[in-house]
Design an enzyme around this catalytic site. Structure first.
Site, PDB file in Angstrom:
ATOM      1  N   TRP A 231       4.411 -16.986  -2.924  1.00  0.00           N
ATOM      2  CA  TRP A 231       3.200 -17.487  -3.570  1.00  0.00           C
ATOM      3  C   TRP A 231       3.565 -18.691  -4.459  1.00  0.00           C
ATOM      4  O   TRP A 231       2.886 -18.990  -5.413  1.00  0.00           O
ATOM      5  CB  TRP A 231       2.549 -16.375  -4.404  1.00  0.00           C
ATOM      6  N   CYS A 266      -1.009 -12.183   1.575  1.00  0.00           N
ATOM      7  CA  CYS A 266      -1.548 -10.870   1.966  1.00  0.00           C
ATOM      8  C   CYS A 266      -2.248 -10.824   3.325  1.00  0.00           C
ATOM      9  O   CYS A 266      -2.060  -9.885   4.082  1.00  0.00           O
ATOM     10  CB  CYS A 266      -2.440 -10.285   0.881  1.00  0.00           C
ATOM     11  N   HIS A 324      -7.884  -9.173  -1.684  1.00  0.00           N
ATOM     12  CA  HIS A 324      -6.599  -8.678  -1.215  1.00  0.00           C
ATOM     13  C   HIS A 324      -6.877  -7.988   0.114  1.00  0.00           C
ATOM     14  O   HIS A 324      -7.914  -7.359   0.285  1.00  0.00           O
ATOM     15  CB  HIS A 324      -5.982  -7.698  -2.220  1.00  0.00           C
ATOM     16  N   ASP A 347      -0.394  -0.826   3.359  1.00  0.00           N
ATOM     17  CA  ASP A 347      -0.364  -2.187   2.822  1.00  0.00           C
ATOM     18  C   ASP A 347       1.065  -2.707   2.888  1.00  0.00           C
ATOM     19  O   ASP A 347       1.975  -2.107   2.329  1.00  0.00           O
ATOM     20  CB  ASP A 347      -0.861  -2.158   1.370  1.00  0.00           C
ATOM     21  N   TYR A 534      -5.688 -17.415  -5.180  1.00  0.00           N
ATOM     22  CA  TYR A 534      -6.434 -16.183  -4.927  1.00  0.00           C
ATOM     23  C   TYR A 534      -5.814 -14.977  -5.635  1.00  0.00           C
ATOM     24  O   TYR A 534      -6.444 -13.950  -5.801  1.00  0.00           O
ATOM     25  CB  TYR A 534      -6.569 -15.948  -3.419  1.00  0.00           C
TER      26      TYR A 534
END
Length: 704
Positions: A231, A266, A324, A347, A534
């Site tokens: 990120w 994600c 997410h 996840d 985000y």
């Protein structure tokens, strides 16, 4: 009399087209036979002479490095004998030297690659391409992944394209994604991951273990898995997360190099995990939650810090992500009490460690809804992602020291518009009700109290790195009233854009202050506009406004907030991620000291790409496909790249387009050769320095 010639196998036919059609595996682009467990498949064995009553014939299925009967990794099946580990084999018909056999694997057999040998007396025949791939079977009632509804299986197991929903709760948009579970090397990549997972043979029987292992292996954090997350905003060492349009390139590259592919965020992790689960035969869907909490301390609270201008500060350990994306996998949970079968959240985005690895789930979606957050796996974390409270703190300097003042607690802000692609339709389906009871309902209150009894939130203190000096504010351990009392003045805030948010234009925003109680009121309003990732991380401060307004209740007033293009265009072009526009407002009524905070994230709006091609085409007949884009913005789009992919039509292709000036039209053409029947989709995405992803897709029907 001649001695008996010993029985030998001269060949074996895996009857691939017939078996794969019956097993819904005819899509896999692989030489080998792929079948699903618990369902019969046939093989035709050719012998050097007719089969006689005294002959010994057995099929041997071995899995793993060193198959042994005692470990259950070698199955020796003799026709018409009692079953072996739940597997059965029978002779369907004999015809001279030909023998047609039917094999049924156990509905809870370990999934993976089996090596088939045929033993006749002391002879062993090893066929070419004798490796059979055995998958989970949602069509088999005795398999724990059984799914009764045909349309759902078509979507969640067999559909190799779809959408991932991103943006913000204020404007959700769909990002087309090619899952591509049937493409070349994708199944092999999944089998490689299964071997790499070090799951024991018996653990491979259960999709709960398999999905948990895959959630760990799709990220590279502990185990050299598929994707490296980043990120950072700088992706020169790899591919920017915005540049992917599907999982195929990622899994193929990983299988070839056996090294993590750079980079994912994600939706990329969720897209790849969805491919892996569907490929292995577990029904799976991508799930997007808007305003999703990343609560690091499991206290069901996320702290947001604002300065006196109303700008959000990057000092919290917790964060609220604009969206997410994770996955739901479908299975019976044989390891749990009754009532928790069905969708399970998994996840693979590396957020928090679970049992020492970056993995998350499977967590029963029903456990989240009912507040049963003690159930494995990671249900406290998933519960917080959709149910935490958002607490706003004002950071003020008092005598040179930073002090924290609590402005507001939002209890209904987190976990909104939980979305997935609808079954059999190209639209968003809202599944919030599967994860939570309606806000404010009696069931929601009971579920929340149940969850709180397992989580025990700590006292209400801000806890950024700077906040360790704050005196604790007392708080009862259980919130009896879950909603803050409505203010005496009925103060309400709304934030919206009054003009389309086109890059290169001024951002025309407005904050509306409403008061519903009669009387004369003075309201102090602070508003700020920022650019943020985000993940909630602020990238740039664009402007603020401070107004004192007088309202004669009940009434409302709109306060404009306008940001000039040169305030944000530089930031927009310098970051490699898509950024959102964050507007935060704080209002305080002087007479009553009522305070209220509201924030809204908005996304820039872009001109579309259009795709021109016929509606139908014949198999193996070339057709032409054109991509057209007109730059209707007031800015030049620099370093444009067009990425296109059509599963079963053409491989991922990139067109370098250079700079596209305002008003200019770009046109690219590609000649397509369809290699598969049915509805196929072409996905296109345009990336430039200023815009990180305009995507579109178009379907074509391929006939014989």
């Amino acid at each position: 009399v001649f001695p008996e010639s010993s029985l030998k196998v001269t060949g074996i036919d895996f009857l691939k087209s017939q078996n794969t059609r019956q097993h819904h595996t005819d899509g896999y682009n692989i030489k080998n036979l792929v079948v699903r467990r618990g369902q019969p498949f046939q093989v035709q064995v050719s012998l050097n002479r007719e089969l006689r009553a005294a002959d010994k014939l057995s099929l041997r299925f071995g899995i793993g490095e060193n198959p042994m009967k005692i470990r259950g990794s070698l199955l020796s099946l003799k026709p018409e004998r009692e079953d072996f580990n739940g597997w059965k084999i029978s002779i369907v018909e004999r015809n001279g030297k030909e023998c047609l056999l039917s094999v049924t694997s156990s509905p809870n057999a370990p999934v993976g690659k089996y090596n088939l040998h045929v033993k006749t007396g002391t002879n062993i025949y090893k066929p070419e391409n004798g490796v059979i791939y055995l998958l989970f079977n949602p069509w088999c009632e005795d398999d724990v992944v059984y799914m009764a509804n045909e349309a759902q299986k078509k979507e969640y197991v067999l559909n190799d394209t779809g959408y991932i929903y991103v943006g913000s709760a204020y404007n959700i948009y769909d990002r087309p994604w090619n899952f591509g579970q049937f493409e070349e090397f994708v199944l092999d990549a999944c089998m490689y991951l299964l071997d790499k997972s070090k799951l024991s043979l018996s653990e491979r029987r259960d999709p709960a273990n398999v999905s948990r292992a895959m959630s760990a292996l799709v990220n590279a954090n502990d185990d050299n898995g598929v994707l490296l997350g980043s990120w950072s905003g700088n992706y020169v060492a790899g591919t920017s997360p915005m540049d992917w349009i599907g999982s195929v390139t990622i899994l193929q590259k990983y299988y070839k190099t056996k090294k993590p592919v750079r980079y994912g965020q994600c939706w990329v992790f969720a897209g790849v995990l969805n491919t892996v689960m569907r490929c292995l035969g577990v029904p799976c869907r991508c799930v997007s939650t808007f305003d999703s909490a990343h609560d690091t301390e499991e206290n069901l609270r996320v702290d947001i810090y604002l300065n006196e201008k109303g700008e959000k500060l990057n000092i919290s350990f917790d964060s609220v992500w604009n969206f997410h994306v994770w996955n739901d996998a479908w299975m019976k949970r044989t390891d749990l009490p009754n009532g928790f079968d069905g969708w399970q959240a998994i996840d693979s985005t590396p957020q928090e460690q679970s049992q020492g690895r970056f993995q998350c789930g499977p967590c029963p979606v029903k456990a989240v809804r009912e507040g049963d957050v003690y159930l494995p796996y990671d249900s406290k974390f998933v519960y917080a992602e959709v149910n935490a409270d958002r607490v706003y703190w004002l950071v003020r300097k008092v005598n040179g020291k930073e002090k924290y003042f609590k402005i507001a607690t939002e209890t209904q802000d987190i976990g909104k518009k939980i979305s997935t692609k609808a079954v059999g339709q190209n639209r968003r389906e809202d599944i919030t009700h599967e994860y939570k009871y309606p806000e404010g309902s009696k069931e929601e209150r009971m579920s929340m109290q149940r969850a709180y009894s397992f989580i025990r939130p700590s006292g209400l203190v801000p806890r950024s790195g700077y906040a360790s000096t704050v005196e604790a504010l007392s708080r009862n351990s259980l919130p009896v009233v879950l909603n803050e009392p409505v203010s005496k003045t009925g103060l309400h805030l709304e934030i919206n854009n009054t003009e389309p948010l086109h890059p290169g234009n001024p951002l025309e925003l407005a904050i509306t202050v409403k008061i519903s109680t009669p009387g004369n009121w003075t309201v102090d309003l602070t508003g700020s506009c920022q650019l943020q990732y985000y993940t909630g991380k602020v990238q740039a401060n664009l402007g603020t406004t401070k107004e004192t307004i007088n309202l004669e209740g009940p009434s409302e007033m709109q306060i404009p907030l306008k940001i000039a293009p040169d305030m944000y265009m530089k930031t927009l072009s310098s970051v490699e991620d898509e950024v959102l526009i964050l507007v935060t407002a704080i209002a305080e009524v002087s007479e009553t000291k009522d305070k209220l905070t509201k924030e809204t994230s908005m996304r820039f709006e872009y001109p579309p790409i259009t795709v021109q091609m016929p509606e139908t085409a014949k198999l193996y007949d070339d057709f032409n496909c054109a991509f057209i884009f007109k730059n209707k913005l007031n800015v030049t789009l620099e370093n444009c790249k067009l990425l296109v992919e059509g599963l079963g039509i053409f491989k991922m292709t990139t067109f370098e387009q250079g700079d596209i000036m305002p008003g200019r039209i770009m046109k690219s053409e590609i000649i397509c050769t369809p290699t598969r029947l049915g509805e196929k989709k072409i996905v296109a995405k345009l990336i430039s320095n200023q815009i990180k992803g305009i995507s579109t897709e178009k379907a074509i029907i391929i006939t014989e």
